[in-house]
Design an enzyme around this catalytic site. Structure first.
Site, PDB file in Angstrom:
ATOM      1  N   ASN A  64       0.829  -1.204   0.000  1.00  0.00           N
ATOM      2  CA  ASN A  64       0.000   0.000   0.000  1.00  0.00           C
ATOM      3  C   ASN A  64       0.862   1.252   0.000  1.00  0.00           C
ATOM      4  O   ASN A  64       2.022   1.203   0.408  1.00  0.00           O
ATOM      5  CB  ASN A  64      -0.863   0.046   1.263  1.00  0.00           C
ATOM      6  CG  ASN A  64      -1.739  -1.169   1.398  1.00  0.00           C
ATOM      7  OD1 ASN A  64      -2.635  -1.389   0.605  1.00  0.00           O
ATOM      8  ND2 ASN A  64      -1.457  -1.992   2.400  1.00  0.00           N
ATOM      9  N   HIS A  71       2.061  14.043  13.139  1.00  0.00           N
ATOM     10  CA  HIS A  71       1.464  13.941  14.478  1.00  0.00           C
ATOM     11  C   HIS A  71       0.134  13.191  14.405  1.00  0.00           C
ATOM     12  O   HIS A  71      -0.928  13.712  14.706  1.00  0.00           O
ATOM     13  CB  HIS A  71       1.329  15.344  15.088  1.00  0.00           C
ATOM     14  CG  HIS A  71       2.670  16.020  15.207  1.00  0.00           C
ATOM     15  ND1 HIS A  71       3.389  16.046  16.374  1.00  0.00           N
ATOM     16  CD2 HIS A  71       3.451  16.616  14.269  1.00  0.00           C
ATOM     17  CE1 HIS A  71       4.547  16.658  16.161  1.00  0.00           C
ATOM     18  NE2 HIS A  71       4.602  17.016  14.895  1.00  0.00           N
ATOM     19  N   ASP A  77       6.686  13.668  19.806  1.00  0.00           N
ATOM     20  CA  ASP A  77       6.947  15.078  19.496  1.00  0.00           C
ATOM     21  C   ASP A  77       8.411  15.384  19.774  1.00  0.00           C
ATOM     22  O   ASP A  77       8.889  15.171  20.898  1.00  0.00           O
ATOM     23  CB  ASP A  77       6.106  16.000  20.399  1.00  0.00           C
ATOM     24  CG  ASP A  77       4.634  16.036  20.001  1.00  0.00           C
ATOM     25  OD1 ASP A  77       4.267  15.401  18.997  1.00  0.00           O
ATOM     26  OD2 ASP A  77       3.862  16.713  20.712  1.00  0.00           O
ATOM     27  N   HIS A  81       9.261  20.705  17.198  1.00  0.00           N
ATOM     28  CA  HIS A  81       7.818  20.845  16.969  1.00  0.00           C
ATOM     29  C   HIS A  81       7.316  22.197  17.475  1.00  0.00           C
ATOM     30  O   HIS A  81       6.376  22.763  16.924  1.00  0.00           O
ATOM     31  CB  HIS A  81       7.093  19.699  17.685  1.00  0.00           C
ATOM     32  CG  HIS A  81       5.597  19.715  17.532  1.00  0.00           C
ATOM     33  ND1 HIS A  81       4.960  20.046  16.359  1.00  0.00           N
ATOM     34  CD2 HIS A  81       4.601  19.422  18.418  1.00  0.00           C
ATOM     35  CE1 HIS A  81       3.656  19.963  16.522  1.00  0.00           C
ATOM     36  NE2 HIS A  81       3.402  19.597  17.755  1.00  0.00           N
ATOM     37  N   HIS A 209       3.871  21.515  25.614  1.00  0.00           N
ATOM     38  CA  HIS A 209       4.700  21.761  24.436  1.00  0.00           C
ATOM     39  C   HIS A 209       5.739  22.847  24.731  1.00  0.00           C
ATOM     40  O   HIS A 209       6.916  22.711  24.403  1.00  0.00           O
ATOM     41  CB  HIS A 209       3.821  22.188  23.250  1.00  0.00           C
ATOM     42  CG  HIS A 209       2.982  21.085  22.685  1.00  0.00           C
ATOM     43  ND1 HIS A 209       1.790  20.689  23.246  1.00  0.00           N
ATOM     44  CD2 HIS A 209       3.169  20.281  21.608  1.00  0.00           C
ATOM     45  CE1 HIS A 209       1.280  19.695  22.537  1.00  0.00           C
ATOM     46  NE2 HIS A 209       2.098  19.422  21.535  1.00  0.00           N
TER      47      HIS A 209
END
Ligand SMILES: [Zn+2]
Lengths: 263, 414
Positions: A64, A71, A77, A81, A209
């Site tokens: 495939n 993400h 992460d 990022h 983050h």
């Protein structure tokens, strides 16, 4: 002596004294991805289109083509990022030090609080209470927030309403504190992001983050099976795809757990 | 006389599905002036610029004054029946399956004598008739005559139903339930007697604004359908492909992006994936089964509707990505039309100007209300059109493109 350690480890794996727990969701088209306001860029969901399946496109083989955002699904992460980590060295998945891909984990169980309040926020006092029971979080450990959110699916998992997502996560202070005072290697969650659903309204916005990546630390999200891990002692193997200048990637996250009965 | 078109019985699973056949097709290039008119619901005939007489069939010179100044012009639709023939025996395979079939010879008020298909409600020779140009199941323009005054169940006449794509007792798939078009479309289809209305919804884990209003419409059934996923489209076709007689593709993806923006390629790829590739995936999954069911009973598969932006006909820089995506959709739709023709499936393109929705918020009026698009699509289905222009912007662009495409291009860039 290192050969000795690894041969003991191999024996423990073979005997079942060390169990391997898969912390990864299946990558499928239906798994929710983070939703940004529609005028902003969007993460592509996981898609799979067939090249051939023992047919005219390839008589003896099945394969495939895949497409997805960095993400998507259970993913990693890297510091690059977030803007706070943009100038750090070794900040992308291809330059990630391999030694950082294996690290111990502390699992903080907040499943009860999260079941009572979708907007539950982990605080410093929650972590200090956990430490009273299990000891201080060792430096360079993963802090994994167990909420049992992975047992939800579809609408309940994304939990979107007109004012955004409502999913549990850390508050801003605990993230600053875990990075600065506990020197964690990273923070992991069962929800779509390392931050809470409403974290855009926090100060700073998206504190997980902000603080993690600003200090060169990592994020793991969309984890599952955290309920199969002990509070301490599990080893996490998290090796993202080696994507040139990549900000993250879907990956297989494994936990090595020593069975208590053997020993 | 025409009786009401009653809900067809469930089909006998032991009986072979009737295979689609088409009426005879042979037209000169000149005669496609009539095809163009029939596709857009107009009634035109060649008219002489010298002597002003209408003429038929299509020819190179006026039979009255021999002038070569013949152009297709709107013509009066009235006429009177000279004679009629009811076909009871024929060697033509298409008409054999639709007998008896009424045809007639009509003296048009504007001069020419034409052969027409006769509505069941028309009286005998001498009666006054109202003519239209219709596309038959082969996509060829034919004259159709109806009585001047409304008769009961006028739309249910079996010959008229062959010329149209009436939703009555048919099952419809609306592909994008999140589109602002979905609700008015479902309401209009219900009003027109659709038996069932499948409404495709992508990402069921995201809230659906119009869920309650859609669910309140009797016959509406939500189905999982994500046009950006080959698997999703294929799986839905496996479930309901053989139950869809009319497919209404409402998919769209409007995101402003400048050609030179860093993220424009992503915006373009997403738009193409939702619209062009979405249409391609739909065509692959639903095309073959719909084509094979074109003669499956009196309410067999009949039409495929694409709602397209009129800016697909000529790029508007403000919505450059959107224009480009819809240009590609139009090309794909023309291809699909050819592929579905052997099944007698009508592919209808409804071209619309900017809709009165959030993505065209900053565009000054006139804008098109979603309900206006739904009403126009229903009108197109019931009249058997092929190209529909909805709203002032679309109609204006159609007219100006016909006149001078280069002017449209230049003016859009200013
Ligand atoms: Zn003349």
């Amino acid at each position: 002596m290192s050969g000795d350690i690894l041969s003991k480890f191999a024996g423990a794996l073979a005997s079942g004294a060390v169990r391997v727990v898969d912390l990864t969701h299946t990558l499928s088209p239906d798994f929710p991805v983070i939703v940004m306001p529609p005028e902003l860029g969007q993460s592509a969901p996981f898609r799979m289109e067939r090249i051939s399946r023992y047919d005219g496109g390839g008589p003896a083989w099945y394969w495939n083509n895949l497409s997805f955002g960095e993400h998507t699904g259970t993913h990693f992460d890297a510091p690059i990022h977030w803007y706070t980590g943009r100038d750090l060295p070794l900040n992308s998945v291809d330059t990630l030090p391999p030694a950082d891909m294996i690290a111990p984990a502390c699992v903080i169980d907040c499943s009860r609080q999260a079941s009572e309040d979708a907007d539950f926020l982990l605080t410093v006092s929650d972590v200090m209470k956990w430490e009273e029971q299990y000891g201080r979080i060792p430096a360079r450990s993963w802090a994994l927030l167990r909420t049992d959110w992975s047992k939800k699916s579809g609408t309940a998992y994304a939990n979107l309403t007109a004012d955004g997502a409502h999913t549990p996560g850390p508050d801003a202070e605990v993230m600053r504190w875990l990075v600065a005072e506990r020197d964690i290697i990273g923070f992991g969650t069962e929800t779509i992001g390392t931050d809470a659903g409403q974290a855009g309204h926090f100060s700073p916005p998206y504190p997980a983050h902000h603080y993690l990546h600003g200090a060169g630390r990592y994020g793991l999200q969309c984890l599952t099976n955290l309920d199969q891990l002990p509070p301490t002692g599990a080893m996490i193997v998290a090796a993202p795809l080696k994507i040139q200048n990549g900000s993250g990637s879907p990956l297989r996250v494994l936990a090595l757990v020593q069975e208590r009965s053997t020993g | 006389m025409t009786g009401p078109f009653l809900k067809p019985k469930r089909k006998n699973p032991l009986a072979r599905t009737t295979q689609p056949l088409l009426p005879p097709q042979a037209r000169s290039r000149k005669a496609h002036g009539l095809t163009l008119a029939a596709a857009t619901g107009r009634f035109v005939l060649q008219c002489c610029g010298e002597c002003g007489r209408y003429t038929y069939p299509a020819r190179e010179a006026c039979p009255n004054c021999l002038s070569s100044d013949l152009t297709f012009r709107d013509a009066p639709t009235g006429g009177s029946l000279l004679s009629e023939t009811q076909i009871e025996v024929t060697s033509d395979p298409y008409f054999r399956e639709h007998m008896p079939w009424r045809t007639g010879l009509v003296q048009l008020d504007c001069g020419p004598i034409v052969i027409v298909h006769l509505h069941g409600g028309c009286g005998g020779p001498g009666s006054q008739l109202k003519l239209s140009l219709q596309l038959d199941r082969a996509g060829q323009a034919v004259f159709f005559a109806k009585p001047v005054l409304e008769v009961p169940h006028m739309e249910d006449d079996p010959q008229w139903r062959e010329m149209t794509a009436d939703p009555r007792h048919r099952r419809v798939l609306i592909t994008d339930g999140r589109s602002p078009l979905a609700l008015p479309m479902a309401q209009a289809l219900k009003k027109a007697g659709a038996a069932r209305i499948f409404v495709g919804v992508a990402d069921r884990w995201k809230p659906l604004d119009q869920q309650a209003l859609l669910a309140a419409i009797e016959g509406v059934e939500f189905v999982d359908l994500d046009l950006t996923s080959e698997r999703s489209v294929q799986e839905l076709a496996m479930d309901i492909g053989a139950k869809v007689e009319i497919l209404v593709n409402t998919a769209d993806h409007v995101r402003p992006a400048h050609l030179f923006d860093a993220g424009a390629a992503n915006a373009a790829r997403e738009a193409m994936d939702h619209t062009v590739m979405g249409l391609m995936r739909l065509a692959q999954a639903f095309g073959p089964v719909m084509r094979s069911r074109g003669a499956d009973g009196a309410a067999g598969a009949v039409a495929w509707v694409n709602v397209l932006s009129v800016h697909g006909l000529s790029n508007v820089p403000q919505f450059g990505v959107h224009s480009a995506a819809h240009a590609a959709c139009l090309s794909l739709s023309q291809w699909l039309r050819t592929e579905l023709r052997p099944g007698g499936i009508r592919v209808i393109n409804a071209f619309t100007g900017p809709l009165d929705t959030e993505w065209f918020q900053t565009v000054p009026p006139p804008k098109v209300a979603p309900k206006a698009v739904a009403d126009a699509v229903l009108d197109g289905l019931k009249r058997g059109l092929e190209d529909i222009y909805v709203g002032d912007v679309a109609k204006d662009i159609e007219a100006r493109l016909f006149d001078n495409p280069k002017a449209v291009e230049r003016e859009a860039g200013q």
